[in-house]
Design an enzyme around this catalytic site. Structure first.
Site, PDB file in Angstrom:
ATOM      1  N   LYS A   5     -47.875 -65.760  36.968  1.00 32.53           N
ATOM      2  CA  LYS A   5     -49.190 -65.841  37.600  1.00 32.53           C
ATOM      3  C   LYS A   5     -49.096 -66.652  38.900  1.00 32.53           C
ATOM      4  CE  LYS A   5     -52.402 -68.778  36.918  1.00 32.53           C
ATOM      5  NZ  LYS A   5     -53.355 -69.736  36.356  1.00 32.53           N
ATOM      6  N   ASP A  44     -54.826 -63.854  35.602  1.00 32.92           N
ATOM      7  CA  ASP A  44     -55.233 -65.109  34.971  1.00 32.92           C
ATOM      8  C   ASP A  44     -56.172 -64.788  33.810  1.00 32.92           C
ATOM      9  OD1 ASP A  44     -57.569 -64.312  36.080  1.00 32.92           O
ATOM     10  OD2 ASP A  44     -57.884 -66.092  37.304  1.00 32.92           O
TER      11      ASP A  44
END
Ligand code: SF4
Length: 217
Positions: A126, A144
């Protein structure tokens, strides 16, 4: 392209167009002036809100303006600066180790490469996606908690799909040039509209075609 892939693509487009129409100005809400500061902010942002990160980073950036300074930081001093955010002890350790590796292996420059970024402490998929996309303006699509939740609820993936599957599904359906904007649009859609506790289903343009809404009428 088989039929189910095509249907999935159409649903992803539908979700994305809606998210962009609701949040045309979606973008990074972390404060930063360069890729180093962005990297520090993104590492700090795990499991905490962007505003809480933005409250602590001015002091961090002033004390440690580049990886060289951060690599020499005293753990306790850094912890004191970031102790208002979650997981601050682990994050402080990661940040110092991150900076040491950047200095040692990359001449003090944050690497552009997605795989190289992931070799750094505190940097997972991420974070690496955000750094390449927001920091270097290269293709990246970070998944996310908000992007994951929205993708599961709308039925782009199954309810137990993990972030990696969501990332691959979205990346496969979209052109590389769309990845960064798609991340921000879906993030805002999840953060401010399809929220974890109280999604705004009644006013949602997608409520007739959303799997979550069908299961929770
Ligand atoms: S209908 Fe509700 S759950 Fe579905 S996308 Fe809209 S806000 Fe989210």
């Amino acid at each position: 392209m088989n039929n189910s892939t095509k249907v999935k693509e159409i649903r992803i487009r539908r979700l994305l167009v809606t998210a962009k129409s609701l949040f045309p100005n979606a973008g990074c809400e972390l404060d930063f002036k360069n890729v180093y500061e962005l990297s520090v902010a993104v590492i700090l942002s795990a499991q905490t809100t962007d505003p809480s990160v933005n409250k602590v980073t001015p002091e961090v950036f002033k004390a440690y303006p580049d990886p060289d300074h951060l690599a020499q930081a005293e753990l306790v001093s850094l912890e004191n600066m970031i102790k208002t955010i979650g997981l601050y002890h682990t994050k402080a350790k990661h940040l110092i180790e991150f900076a040491k590796e950047v200095v040692k292996n990359f001449d003090g420059e944050i690497p552009h490469d997605f795989d190289q970024l992931q070799t750094l402490p505190g940097v997972g998929r991420k974070t690496a996606n955000v750094i390449v996309s927001v920091g270097f303006n290269q293709p990246g699509l970070a998944v996310d908690t908000h992007v994951l939740r929205v993708s599961q609820r709308f039925g782009i993936v199954s309810n137990d799909a993990d972030p990696l599957l969501v990332e691959k599904t979205l990346k496969n359906a979209l052109d590389e040039s769309e990845w960064g904007d798609a991340h921000h649009a879906l993030l805002f859609f999840g953060r401010y509209h399809c929220t974890a506790r109280k999604p705004k289903c009644e006013s949602c343009p997608l409520n007739q075609e959303c799997r979550y809404k069908k299961m929770n009428p």
